[in-house]
Scaffold this active site. Structure first.
Site, PDB file in Angstrom:
ATOM      1  N   LYS A  43       5.593  -5.871   3.561  1.00  0.00           N
ATOM      2  CA  LYS A  43       5.712  -4.475   4.015  1.00  0.00           C
ATOM      3  C   LYS A  43       4.373  -3.935   4.541  1.00  0.00           C
ATOM      4  O   LYS A  43       4.340  -3.245   5.544  1.00  0.00           O
ATOM      5  CB  LYS A  43       6.183  -3.560   2.867  1.00  0.00           C
ATOM      6  CG  LYS A  43       7.532  -3.935   2.284  1.00  0.00           C
ATOM      7  CD  LYS A  43       7.978  -2.911   1.254  1.00  0.00           C
ATOM      8  CE  LYS A  43       7.083  -2.813   0.035  1.00  0.00           C
ATOM      9  NZ  LYS A  43       7.079  -4.020  -0.816  1.00  0.00           N
ATOM     10  N   ARG A 122      10.094   4.088  -5.415  1.00  0.00           N
ATOM     11  CA  ARG A 122      10.294   2.791  -6.039  1.00  0.00           C
ATOM     12  C   ARG A 122      11.325   2.839  -7.156  1.00  0.00           C
ATOM     13  O   ARG A 122      11.617   1.820  -7.769  1.00  0.00           O
ATOM     14  CB  ARG A 122       8.974   2.355  -6.637  1.00  0.00           C
ATOM     15  CG  ARG A 122       8.599   0.922  -6.280  1.00  0.00           C
ATOM     16  CD  ARG A 122       7.197   0.765  -6.700  1.00  0.00           C
ATOM     17  NE  ARG A 122       6.640  -0.526  -6.611  1.00  0.00           N
ATOM     18  CZ  ARG A 122       5.606  -0.811  -5.818  1.00  0.00           C
ATOM     19  NH1 ARG A 122       5.146   0.079  -4.975  1.00  0.00           N
ATOM     20  NH2 ARG A 122       5.055  -1.992  -5.893  1.00  0.00           N
ATOM     21  N   ARG A 161      -1.947 -14.321  -0.638  1.00  0.00           N
ATOM     22  CA  ARG A 161      -2.350 -13.055  -0.001  1.00  0.00           C
ATOM     23  C   ARG A 161      -3.805 -12.701  -0.340  1.00  0.00           C
ATOM     24  O   ARG A 161      -4.247 -12.856  -1.471  1.00  0.00           O
ATOM     25  CB  ARG A 161      -1.427 -11.944  -0.512  1.00  0.00           C
ATOM     26  CG  ARG A 161      -1.728 -10.603   0.096  1.00  0.00           C
ATOM     27  CD  ARG A 161      -0.552  -9.712   0.096  1.00  0.00           C
ATOM     28  NE  ARG A 161      -0.182  -9.248  -1.242  1.00  0.00           N
ATOM     29  CZ  ARG A 161       0.825  -8.424  -1.463  1.00  0.00           C
ATOM     30  NH1 ARG A 161       1.582  -8.026  -0.467  1.00  0.00           N
ATOM     31  NH2 ARG A 161       1.114  -8.046  -2.687  1.00  0.00           N
ATOM     32  N   ARG A 194      -5.849  -9.506  -4.977  1.00  0.00           N
ATOM     33  CA  ARG A 194      -5.589  -8.345  -5.826  1.00  0.00           C
ATOM     34  C   ARG A 194      -5.300  -8.799  -7.257  1.00  0.00           C
ATOM     35  O   ARG A 194      -4.620  -9.794  -7.475  1.00  0.00           O
ATOM     36  CB  ARG A 194      -4.376  -7.575  -5.296  1.00  0.00           C
ATOM     37  CG  ARG A 194      -4.707  -6.706  -4.130  1.00  0.00           C
ATOM     38  CD  ARG A 194      -3.503  -6.207  -3.399  1.00  0.00           C
ATOM     39  NE  ARG A 194      -2.344  -5.921  -4.245  1.00  0.00           N
ATOM     40  CZ  ARG A 194      -1.197  -5.421  -3.784  1.00  0.00           C
ATOM     41  NH1 ARG A 194      -1.060  -5.165  -2.496  1.00  0.00           N
ATOM     42  NH2 ARG A 194      -0.193  -5.193  -4.581  1.00  0.00           N
ATOM     43  N   ARG A 205       5.977  -7.612 -12.005  1.00  0.00           N
ATOM     44  CA  ARG A 205       6.308  -6.802 -10.822  1.00  0.00           C
ATOM     45  C   ARG A 205       7.687  -7.150 -10.273  1.00  0.00           C
ATOM     46  O   ARG A 205       8.420  -6.279  -9.823  1.00  0.00           O
ATOM     47  CB  ARG A 205       5.242  -7.016  -9.743  1.00  0.00           C
ATOM     48  CG  ARG A 205       3.921  -6.363 -10.114  1.00  0.00           C
ATOM     49  CD  ARG A 205       2.822  -6.842  -9.227  1.00  0.00           C
ATOM     50  NE  ARG A 205       2.960  -6.356  -7.862  1.00  0.00           N
ATOM     51  CZ  ARG A 205       2.353  -6.923  -6.822  1.00  0.00           C
ATOM     52  NH1 ARG A 205       1.600  -7.989  -6.983  1.00  0.00           N
ATOM     53  NH2 ARG A 205       2.507  -6.413  -5.628  1.00  0.00           N
TER      54      ARG A 205
HETATM   55  P1  AMP Z   1       1.952  -2.003  -4.265  1.00  0.00           P
HETATM   56  O1  AMP Z   1       0.665  -2.156  -3.543  1.00  0.00           O
HETATM   57  O2  AMP Z   1       2.902  -1.069  -3.556  1.00  0.00           O
HETATM   58  O3  AMP Z   1       2.584  -3.312  -4.621  1.00  0.00           O
HETATM   59  O4  AMP Z   1       1.626  -1.254  -5.643  1.00  0.00           O
HETATM   60  C1  AMP Z   1       0.762  -1.830  -6.605  1.00  0.00           C
HETATM   61  C2  AMP Z   1       1.046  -1.251  -7.976  1.00  0.00           C
HETATM   62  O5  AMP Z   1       0.836   0.168  -7.966  1.00  0.00           O
HETATM   63  C3  AMP Z   1       2.481  -1.421  -8.466  1.00  0.00           C
HETATM   64  O6  AMP Z   1       2.683  -2.695  -9.072  1.00  0.00           O
HETATM   65  C4  AMP Z   1       2.583  -0.290  -9.473  1.00  0.00           C
HETATM   66  O7  AMP Z   1       1.885  -0.582 -10.670  1.00  0.00           O
HETATM   67  C5  AMP Z   1       1.807   0.823  -8.781  1.00  0.00           C
HETATM   68  N1  AMP Z   1       2.687   1.636  -7.904  1.00  0.00           N
HETATM   69  C6  AMP Z   1       2.539   1.805  -6.552  1.00  0.00           C
HETATM   70  N2  AMP Z   1       3.481   2.621  -6.075  1.00  0.00           N
HETATM   71  C7  AMP Z   1       4.259   2.982  -7.128  1.00  0.00           C
HETATM   72  C8  AMP Z   1       5.394   3.808  -7.276  1.00  0.00           C
HETATM   73  N3  AMP Z   1       5.957   4.425  -6.223  1.00  0.00           N
HETATM   74  N4  AMP Z   1       5.940   3.930  -8.515  1.00  0.00           N
HETATM   75  C9  AMP Z   1       5.398   3.328  -9.585  1.00  0.00           C
HETATM   76  N5  AMP Z   1       4.330   2.520  -9.519  1.00  0.00           N
HETATM   77  C10 AMP Z   1       3.744   2.350  -8.308  1.00  0.00           C
END
Ligand code: AMP
Length: 252
Positions: A43, A122, A161, A194, A205
């Site tokens: 994404k 989410r 990644r 990361r 996740r």
């Molecule tokens: P991402 O980069 O979108 O994969 O987000 C990394 C981490 O941030 C996720 O694994 C969650 O711990 C937290 N996170 C990001 N966006 C959300 C959201 N909308 N709701 C809950 N946790 C989030």
């Protein structure tokens, strides 16, 4: 149209922060999109490509948390410290914390250039809150792009990644390598893996995605907003499929 890359200061820092390259006038069409899909499906890469093509800003909630992580101790709120603990484990941050954070950034939802929401909503609770917020603010969503890929391919993607420590550009050691290993092509920043892309966090996740995020497919299907996109092949191939799908949205 090719947009100059925005630093997204209004989104990443909130408060009075202003973006380095805000859109000066509305494009012929302002796209307001949600990018859905499991972690690692690509994404972020698609959002970067869409930003270049459509001008709309890439608004990632994960990037806001990662930006907060780099602040010196004492400059983060207790709620943010708590959110970062969830993130490190690969767990979802509590809905209320995420919703408060988005509410502090409402002007990004009003931006005349549109937006590309990545990683938010989410959960169904977040999606319902966003729906109410957008109704109240009188902003309409254009579409929800749902990127689909088998789980084993997703895991391979995540393990390779790499992210730029400065501009957050995303690479992959096999499918999208930088010209010089470990160095970002766009800004020369150092590439890193990361913390939450490590295997133990990835398992958590994926479970969170299945339980909390997958139900959003039905949620947006019922609202007639869902646009499914196969995320296999190269990022460019997926991008071409995205553009074709968006063309379909325009002619619907
Ligand atoms: P991402 O980069 O979108 O994969 O987000 C990394 C981490 O941030 C996720 O694994 C969650 O711990 C937290 N996170 C990001 N966006 C959300 C959201 N909308 N709701 C809950 N946790 C989030």
């Amino acid at each position: 149209m090719t947009a100059i890359k925005n630093d997204r200061a209004a989104w990443l820092k909130a408060g009075n922060a202003t973006c380095s390259h805000p859109p000066l006038r509305a494009p012929a069409k302002a796209w307001r999109l949600i990018l859905l899909g499991a972690p690692g499906v690509g994404k972020g890469t698609q959002a970067d490509l869409l930003h270049e093509r459509l001008g709309a800003c890439h608004l990632s909630t994960g990037d806001v948390f990662r930006a907060a992580k780099t602040l010196p101790d004492g400059q983060r709120s207790p709620a943010m410290d708590c959110a970062l603990d969830f993130m490190r484990r690969g767990d979802l941050v509590p809905d209320q914390t995420v919703l408060d954070m988005v509410s502090e950034r409402l002007r990004c939802l009003h931006c005349c250039g549109g937006f590309l929401l990545d990683g938010f909503p989410r959960t169904v609770v977040q999606a319902e809150a966003l729906e109410k917020l957008m109704q109240r603010e009188e902003v309409a969503m254009t579409a929800v792009l749902n990127y689909e890929l088998p789980m084993e391919e997703i895991v391979a993607r995540i393990s390779g990644r790499r992210t730029c420590s400065q501009c957050k550009a995303v690479y992959h050691v096999v499918s999208r390598p930088s010209r010089t290993e470990g160095v970002c092509d766009s800004c020369g920043g150092k590439l890193f893996q990361r913390e939450d892309d490590r295997p133990e966090s990835v398992r958590v996740r994926m479970a969170a995605y299945e339980k909390s995020t997958r139900p959003l497919i039905k949620f947006y299907q019922e609202r007639g907003l869902l646009v499914p996109i196969i995320a296999g092949g190269t990022p460019e191939e997926t991008f071409q499929r995205t553009l074709v799908a968006l063309n379909g949205v325009l002619t619907d």
